[in-house]
Every structure is written in C-alpha cells, then in structure tokens.
Design a protein around this motif. Sequence first.
Motif, PDB file in Angstrom:
ATOM      1  N   GLN A 126       2.488   2.843 -18.910  1.00 57.17           N
ATOM      2  CA  GLN A 126       3.171   4.104 -19.181  1.00 57.17           C
ATOM      3  C   GLN A 126       2.911   5.121 -18.069  1.00 57.17           C
ATOM      4  N   LEU A 127       1.666   5.185 -17.588  1.00 52.98           N
ATOM      5  CA  LEU A 127       1.313   6.117 -16.514  1.00 52.98           C
ATOM      6  C   LEU A 127       2.118   5.830 -15.257  1.00 52.98           C
ATOM      7  N   ASN A 128       2.210   4.565 -14.898  1.00 55.05           N
ATOM      8  CA  ASN A 128       2.945   4.211 -13.683  1.00 55.05           C
ATOM      9  C   ASN A 128       4.443   4.461 -13.826  1.00 55.05           C
ATOM     10  N   GLN A 129       4.964   4.276 -15.048  1.00 53.55           N
ATOM     11  CA  GLN A 129       6.386   4.587 -15.276  1.00 53.55           C
ATOM     12  C   GLN A 129       6.640   6.087 -15.119  1.00 53.55           C
ATOM     13  N   LEU A 130       5.714   6.901 -15.640  1.00 57.44           N
ATOM     14  CA  LEU A 130       5.840   8.358 -15.497  1.00 57.44           C
ATOM     15  C   LEU A 130       5.802   8.770 -14.033  1.00 57.44           C
ATOM     16  N   ARG A 131       4.896   8.163 -13.263  1.00 62.34           N
ATOM     17  CA  ARG A 131       4.806   8.480 -11.830  1.00 62.34           C
ATOM     18  C   ARG A 131       6.103   8.130 -11.108  1.00 62.34           C
ATOM     19  N   GLN A 132       6.678   6.982 -11.477  1.00 64.65           N
ATOM     20  CA  GLN A 132       7.922   6.561 -10.826  1.00 64.65           C
ATOM     21  C   GLN A 132       9.068   7.514 -11.176  1.00 64.65           C
ATOM     22  N   THR A 133       9.114   7.948 -12.427  1.00 62.92           N
ATOM     23  CA  THR A 133      10.146   8.897 -12.855  1.00 62.92           C
ATOM     24  C   THR A 133      10.013  10.211 -12.095  1.00 62.92           C
ATOM     25  N   ARG A 134       8.761  10.687 -11.924  1.00 66.58           N
ATOM     26  CA  ARG A 134       8.529  11.932 -11.169  1.00 66.58           C
ATOM     27  C   ARG A 134       8.995  11.788  -9.724  1.00 66.58           C
ATOM     28  N   GLU A 135       8.683  10.653  -9.092  1.00 64.54           N
ATOM     29  CA  GLU A 135       9.090  10.424  -7.704  1.00 64.54           C
ATOM     30  C   GLU A 135      10.611  10.478  -7.576  1.00 64.54           C
ATOM     31  N   GLN A 136      11.311   9.852  -8.521  1.00 63.28           N
ATOM     32  CA  GLN A 136      12.781   9.836  -8.493  1.00 63.28           C
ATOM     33  C   GLN A 136      13.350  11.236  -8.696  1.00 63.28           C
ATOM     34  N   LEU A 137      12.725  12.011  -9.584  1.00 59.22           N
ATOM     35  CA  LEU A 137      13.203  13.364  -9.859  1.00 59.22           C
ATOM     36  C   LEU A 137      13.032  14.268  -8.645  1.00 59.22           C
ATOM     37  N   ILE A 138      11.882  14.170  -7.982  1.00 60.92           N
ATOM     38  CA  ILE A 138      11.648  14.978  -6.780  1.00 60.92           C
ATOM     39  C   ILE A 138      12.682  14.650  -5.711  1.00 60.92           C
ATOM     40  N   ALA A 183       0.833  -1.214   0.000  1.00 62.44           N
ATOM     41  CA  ALA A 183       0.000   0.000   0.000  1.00 62.44           C
ATOM     42  C   ALA A 183       0.861   1.254   0.000  1.00 62.44           C
ATOM     43  N   ILE A 184       1.937   1.251   0.778  1.00 61.28           N
ATOM     44  CA  ILE A 184       2.834   2.410   0.854  1.00 61.28           C
ATOM     45  C   ILE A 184       3.520   2.647  -0.484  1.00 61.28           C
ATOM     46  N   GLU A 185       3.942   1.570  -1.146  1.00 62.11           N
ATOM     47  CA  GLU A 185       4.569   1.725  -2.468  1.00 62.11           C
ATOM     48  C   GLU A 185       3.627   2.421  -3.446  1.00 62.11           C
ATOM     49  N   THR A 186       2.361   2.016  -3.433  1.00 59.87           N
ATOM     50  CA  THR A 186       1.376   2.630  -4.333  1.00 59.87           C
ATOM     51  C   THR A 186       1.105   4.073  -3.926  1.00 59.87           C
ATOM     52  N   ALA A 187       0.950   4.310  -2.629  1.00 62.90           N
ATOM     53  CA  ALA A 187       0.647   5.662  -2.143  1.00 62.90           C
ATOM     54  C   ALA A 187       1.752   6.641  -2.516  1.00 62.90           C
ATOM     55  N   GLU A 188       2.999   6.196  -2.436  1.00 58.38           N
ATOM     56  CA  GLU A 188       4.107   7.109  -2.725  1.00 58.38           C
ATOM     57  C   GLU A 188       4.181   7.471  -4.203  1.00 58.38           C
ATOM     58  N   LEU A 189       3.736   6.567  -5.062  1.00 60.65           N
ATOM     59  CA  LEU A 189       3.666   6.903  -6.484  1.00 60.65           C
ATOM     60  C   LEU A 189       2.588   7.948  -6.768  1.00 60.65           C
ATOM     61  N   LEU A 190       1.550   7.943  -5.934  1.00 58.76           N
ATOM     62  CA  LEU A 190       0.402   8.822  -6.160  1.00 58.76           C
ATOM     63  C   LEU A 190       0.538  10.188  -5.504  1.00 58.76           C
ATOM     64  N   ARG A 191       1.534  10.374  -4.651  1.00 55.51           N
ATOM     65  CA  ARG A 191       1.582  11.581  -3.824  1.00 55.51           C
ATOM     66  C   ARG A 191       1.543  12.864  -4.644  1.00 55.51           C
ATOM     67  N   GLY A 192       2.216  12.876  -5.770  1.00 58.70           N
ATOM     68  CA  GLY A 192       2.245  14.087  -6.583  1.00 58.70           C
ATOM     69  C   GLY A 192       0.889  14.514  -7.091  1.00 58.70           C
ATOM     70  N   GLU A 193      -0.068  13.591  -7.085  1.00 57.43           N
ATOM     71  CA  GLU A 193      -1.400  13.905  -7.590  1.00 57.43           C
ATOM     72  C   GLU A 193      -2.418  14.143  -6.489  1.00 57.43           C
ATOM     73  N   ILE A 194      -2.074  13.854  -5.242  1.00 51.99           N
ATOM     74  CA  ILE A 194      -3.078  13.999  -4.179  1.00 51.99           C
ATOM     75  C   ILE A 194      -2.827  15.190  -3.293  1.00 51.99           C
ATOM     76  N   VAL A 195      -1.704  15.895  -3.484  1.00 55.35           N
ATOM     77  CA  VAL A 195      -1.399  16.983  -2.564  1.00 55.35           C
ATOM     78  C   VAL A 195      -1.495  18.328  -3.266  1.00 55.35           C
ATOM     79  N   SER A 196      -2.355  19.178  -2.775  1.00 57.92           N
ATOM     80  CA  SER A 196      -2.429  20.581  -3.209  1.00 57.92           C
ATOM     81  C   SER A 196      -3.209  21.316  -2.150  1.00 57.92           C
TER      82      SER A 196
END
Length: 625
Positions: free
Chosen positions: A164-176, A55-68
């Motif tokens: 592709q969506l999940n790969q993009l999310r993972q790339t964003r997490e790594q960049l942050i 669950a934590i692995e999935t949540a961390e991929l989603l963080r960029g989309e749930i926080v504002s």
Amino acid sequence: KAQNLELAIASYTAALEVYTRQAFPQNHADTLFNLGIAYQDAQRLTEAYTTFHSAIETAELLRGEIVSGDQSKRKQAEEWNKLYRRMVEVCLELKKSSEAIEYIERSKTRNLVELLFSPDFYPKLAISEEFKNQLQQLQQEIEEEKRRIEQAEKSNLQDSDRTQLNQLRQTREQLITRIIGLNPIRYDEIHNLLDKETAIIQFYIFNNCFRAFIITRYKEQPEIWQSEPQDLEKLANWMGEYLQLYSEEKKRWRFCLNDKLNQLAEILHIPEILSLVPQECKKVILIPNLFLHLLPLHALPLSLEESSEQYLLDKFPKGVSYAPSCQLWRMTQNKAKTLSDSLNFSKSPEMFRSAQHDNSSIVAGGLLFSHLFAIQNPTKDLEFTDIEVETIAAAFHPRHILKKNQATAQALSEPTTAESFRNANWLHFSCHGYFNFNLPEKSALLLAASDISPLAADAETSRYLRVSRDTEIDLENCLTLEDIFQLSLPNCRLVTLSACETGLVDFRNTSDEYIGLPSGFIRAGAASIVSSLWAVNDFSTALLMIKFYENLQTVTQNVPFALNQAQQWFRRVTQRELLQWLDGKTDMNAEQKQKVKQELEKRNKPEQQPFKQPVFWAGFCAIGE
C-alpha cells in the motif's frame, strides 16, 4: 582487485535479500547503487545498467520524502544525482548514447520538480485547490502508512506489508508529474523538435572528464566530444579563480574578463566541439551543466589570436540561445508556438493591415504583440534606466509602467495592476536584481522600499537579507523567486530582466542544479527570458536594451536572434555611429537624447568602439525559445 569486486558483488546481492524494495526502499536503493558501482568497476556493464535502472526507479518513488530544507535530506538528493551520472557513464560505455541523453534529462527535470514540490514549498504554488488537496492527502496517507508499518515492526506483528505504501508513493509521483506538466522527454522527441538549421550542444560534467553532446537532424545519434582528465582539472581551477576574482575584485575582473574567456575557450576546446556541428546549422541551443550555467558561452572566442574578434555567436547567424534542459526547452517551444498560433493574423488580412498602420504596436512576421508591462527604476538610483524604459515603451500600446515609487510589491497585488501584469505579452524589469546562493528561492528583483539601511534591532530576521556591508533588503517589498513560482503568465512572449545577476543559479548544490529567476519565469509560463550573468553597467545596458527592442520591432521577433544582432552591433559600433543612431531615434525625447550624447562624448572619441569588450555586451543571454 578483481577478487575483491566479486566478493563485493556477492555481498551486496545477499544484502538485497534483506533490503527489499517493499521493506526497506531507502536501503534497497543505496545497496543497488553500490552494487551497480561494483559491476561497473568489474566491467560487467549490462548488469551495472540493469542495477542502476532499478535503483533509479526506487529513488524516484522516494523523492517526495527525501527533499526539504533539511541538510541531510538535501545530501541524499545529491547522492541520487551521482546515481544518474553513473547511469549515464554506463549507457555511454554500452554505446546507448541516446539513452545517456534521456538519463541526463531525467536527472535535471526531477531536480527542478524537487524544489517546486518539496513538502514545505508546494502549498504556496499557484495550483488548483483540487490538486493541492490531493497532494496533501497523499502526503498524509504516506506518513500514516509509514507509521503503521513502523508500529507493526516494533510489535513483531506480521502486518508490515508495504504494498500500500509503495502504491501511494507511485500515485504521488504521477500526480506531481501531472501538475507540473514535465513528463520525461525521450531522445526521439528532442531529435524531432529540431529543424535542419538548429543544433543542440549539451554539456555534462563527469567525475573524470566533461563531454559535449551535439544533437542535430543530420545524425540519428548524438555526436560526442570528450575531454581529457587534465581538462576537467584545468576547468575546475579556472572556475575557482574566476568566481573569486568576481566576488572579491570586480574592477579587476572587468579588466581581465577578455583574457579569462580566451582561457576558457581553450580549456573547453571550443573549436573542436564546433567542428562536430554541421555547416548547415545556423542556430544553436546551449545547455550548460553545473557551474557552466554562470558563463557567457556565446562570447567564447573562436581563435586565440589577438587580432581575431570572432566569437561563438558569430558562427551561428540565426542566434545562440540557452536552455536549462531539453525538457524545459520543449516547454518554451510549445509556449512560443501556442502564442504564435493564437496571434497569427494570416487568416485575417484586414486586422493585420490595421496593425501595420498602428506604429504604436510591434508587428513582425505576421504577429502582433502589444501589451507591455514594465518596472522602471523602483530604487531611483539607476541614472539611465528611465531613458531605457521610456524609449522602449514608446513602441507599445497598450503599456503599463510602474515608475519609481509606484513600483511596489503592494501595487503588483492590486486587482487592476495584477490583471495587467498577468496578461502582458512583454514584461520588462529595469531595476536591481539579487541572487541568494544560500536560499535560492529568496533571490529577488528589488522593488520600491526594498532597500533598508540601517535595519532595526528588533526586526524579524527571516524577512530581511543582507546584500552588502551596509545594506539589507526587505523581502516583503521585493518580487522573490518564491513569488514568481506563484505567477501565471499565459500570454507572455518575453520577460526581460534588465538587472544585475538575474541569470545566476546555485551551481554548488548538485541536487537543485538550475534554480534561479529564469526557471521561475519558465514555470510561470514565459516563452523566453533575457537575463544577466553579472553586475551590468547601467549606461551600456540601457543602450543595448534599446537596440534589442528596436530589432524585435523592425528585424525579427526571434528573441535570441534579436539579442545576438544587438550584441554584435553594440561591440562594433563607433561613437560617431552611435551618435548618428541616436539622431534617428524618434521614440527618445530630446532631453534624454542629449543626456546620452553627452555621456558618449565625455568618454569616447569619434572612431572609438566604446563597447567592444565582452563585459559590456556578453552578460545578457536568451533562455528558452
């Protein structure tokens, strides 16, 4: 109940066949969270551990989309915080205590990242254009891919693959993670960062208790102290009363503070917790949790007897410091070491001897720090602030001071001043401070022309904040937390916030636990920050700060140690001893010295200890190194 739990486990497991991570990541994480709780309640702890991990692995991929700024998204972030707390509980039940620490740290670190890199906020940060563009491009590609998938599903097309969506999310997490430089910290890293004289006490508040984790070099795993459920209830009640008293009746709060700290020490079982710290440890780093960040834990009494005047800081003769997390403590340790290495003159005896002869520079332990940048009384209503800054500044060369009307937001942006500000080794703000619980990023240090009263009827409301019944502040004329996040302070040894409430954080929002002025300056690059936990007295603060810098100059450049030494001296010193000390202050001019003496003689008799009560000395704490 057991049968119902098994039915729940079966139902959630079946739901996951539909709510896959690829197709429905949000629902997938939610369902895993509920499944993990069911496993935990059924005491199937290994399955609970595996499920929460997923669950934590999935949540961390989603963080960029749930926080504002959106309330529903903030609520979602708070739900993820509950997920981490559950994971910590399961780790402890499985005797994985070092992993429990890692998950506590993972939660705290990510919460700071959330604020820094929310879509509305990151474009304002002082990050390279390349990184900024990459982040914006990724965010755009993620949104486009989500729209494509949504359209495909509406049209009943087969092309709704989410790889592709999940790969993009993972790339964003790594960049942050690359941009902010906050890689998850491992327990063995924390353990190895400690020397044999230092202990970490990390507090963590659960649903039914609170725990203290004691980390030292003397044991491979942390020692853990756990409260009873009634202790947590008492702590919550105590905190509610404390905050109400502080916000509504400050005069009575000052009078009651000593008794309140006695009660808190008893509720937290401080002697029991300290008994788990090896006697060899002479220094402690306190890592609070939630509302404990607002409290002077260093000033908790060690005995409830009235005759006893021993406080927690007395037990650690080499200093008590604070950190938001082990992760951020590591950042400040690395920064302090970098500064020490770059300014260590042991390889250049001639330069060091030259520095020792120059009385206008601070020299200690083979290190030279010279460049002071100070903000002095910009609102012109702090009677003893001028004496404080001018006495402290006399020891520094070069020094750059913005006094009163000069200390404007515009002045800070002028090229010459901005360069001096950026390159300072020591930053000292002697002014008013303000913490905004509703919008922490709008918390501020008040500069000249920031106080507006009355406000014009047609004024832009987002630019102004009401701080009292008849006063508003102009945020464009302040140094806000938002501004501080844009700073880069590559040479900064210490930021001293000699102002009211500069150490406060938004404890109510569990998704952004430690967001305040200190975290902003840590982000900007400061190795240490000294800040205040309440509205401090102008006169006593001026004297305490002068003694603190005197210690930095003559005793030690270790910030927590220098501050604690000043606090211990300040609470014990008599009026007569203070007057004698003032006579020896060659860096204070005669007129200012006389003004301080008159204030001391007006209020106190020779044998009195004017600043004995914690309200005068305990409000300041050292964060970082």
